[in-house]
Design an enzyme around this catalytic site. Structure first.
Site, short mmCIF file in Angstrom:
data_model
loop_
_atom_site.label_atom_id
_atom_site.label_comp_id
_atom_site.label_asym_id
_atom_site.label_seq_id
_atom_site.Cartn_x
_atom_site.Cartn_y
_atom_site.Cartn_z
CG ASN A 162 -1.88 -1.28 1.34
OD1 ASN A 162 -2.28 -1.71 0.42
ND2 ASN A 162 -2.19 -1.91 2.46
CG HIS A 174 4.14 -2.38 5.21
ND1 HIS A 174 4.06 -0.92 5.65
CD2 HIS A 174 2.89 -2.55 5.45
CE1 HIS A 174 3.25 -0.59 5.77
NE2 HIS A 174 2.20 -1.38 5.34
P1 5GP Z 1 -0.58 -0.76 5.72
O1 5GP Z 1 -2.22 -0.14 6.03
O2 5GP Z 1 0.04 0.53 6.01
O3 5GP Z 1 -0.31 -1.12 4.43
O4 5GP Z 1 -0.31 -1.83 6.91
C1 5GP Z 1 0.10 -1.77 8.09
C2 5GP Z 1 -0.06 -2.96 8.74
O5 5GP Z 1 0.73 -3.19 9.84
C3 5GP Z 1 -1.51 -3.27 9.20
O6 5GP Z 1 -2.03 -4.44 8.43
C4 5GP Z 1 -1.29 -3.39 10.66
O7 5GP Z 1 -2.16 -4.49 11.36
C5 5GP Z 1 -0.09 -3.77 11.03
N1 5GP Z 1 0.44 -3.08 12.23
C6 5GP Z 1 0.60 -2.18 12.68
N2 5GP Z 1 1.07 -1.84 13.87
C7 5GP Z 1 1.64 -3.13 14.07
C8 5GP Z 1 2.36 -3.75 15.29
O8 5GP Z 1 2.61 -3.01 16.25
N3 5GP Z 1 2.74 -4.97 15.34
C9 5GP Z 1 2.45 -5.79 14.02
N4 5GP Z 1 2.64 -7.01 14.16
N5 5GP Z 1 1.70 -5.50 12.91
C10 5GP Z 1 1.31 -4.01 13.07
#
Ligand code: 5GP
Ligand code: ZN
Length: 114
Positions: A87, A100
């Site tokens: 994303n 990521h």
């Molecule tokens: P994005 O929406 O930015 O592509 O995805 C971020 C992802 O990081 C989300 O799926 C969310 O659940 C995950 N995430 C956010 N904070 C943490 C955390 O502290 N630990 C872990 N393991 N995942 C996280």
């Protein structure tokens, strides 16, 4: 970056369920999984978004894809299948601004591209 959640995970300041690690990459289970397998793969160095990658000078995208292959094997979804997603920025659904790769699998994924 000091206040970045994923940099804190790299430094061990926030715990994670580690799936794979090498000198450049860390992969861990997503805290809010959208599928039976949901792994987040990050570069250990802070890069904010996909748009900040210099593909001419940096091989980090290749490293991330290589890690996705390893994660798929570790999680036993390489043959059954999986989805890789990145994303980028607000309308792409990016919430954590540290580059990521999501690896999603373990069930038949529907059209969930938004
Ligand atoms: P994005 O929406 O930015 O592509 O995805 C971020 C992802 O990081 C989300 O799926 C969310 O659940 C995950 N995430 C956010 N904070 C943490 C955390 O502290 N630990 C872990 N393991 N995942 C996280
Ligand atoms: Zn970071």
């Amino acid at each position: 970056m000091s206040d970045c959640i994923f940099c804190k995970i790299v430094r061990g300041e926030i715990p994670c369920s580690k799936v794979y690690e090498d000198d450049k990459i860390l992969a861990f289970d997503d805290i809010n999984p959208m599928a039976p397998v949901h792994v987040v793969i990050i570069p250990k160095n802070h890069i904010s978004t996909l748009m900040d990658v210099d593909t001419e000078k940096d091989d980090i995208m290749n490293n991330l894809i290589a890690a996705a292959q390893k994660v798929a094997q570790i999680k036993n979804i390489a043959v059954s299948g999986f989805r890789v997603a990145i994303n980028c920025n607000a309308e792409g659904g990016q919430v954590v601004f540290h580059l990521h790769v999501h690896v999603l699998g373990g069930r038949k994924l529907q059209d969930e591209l938004g």
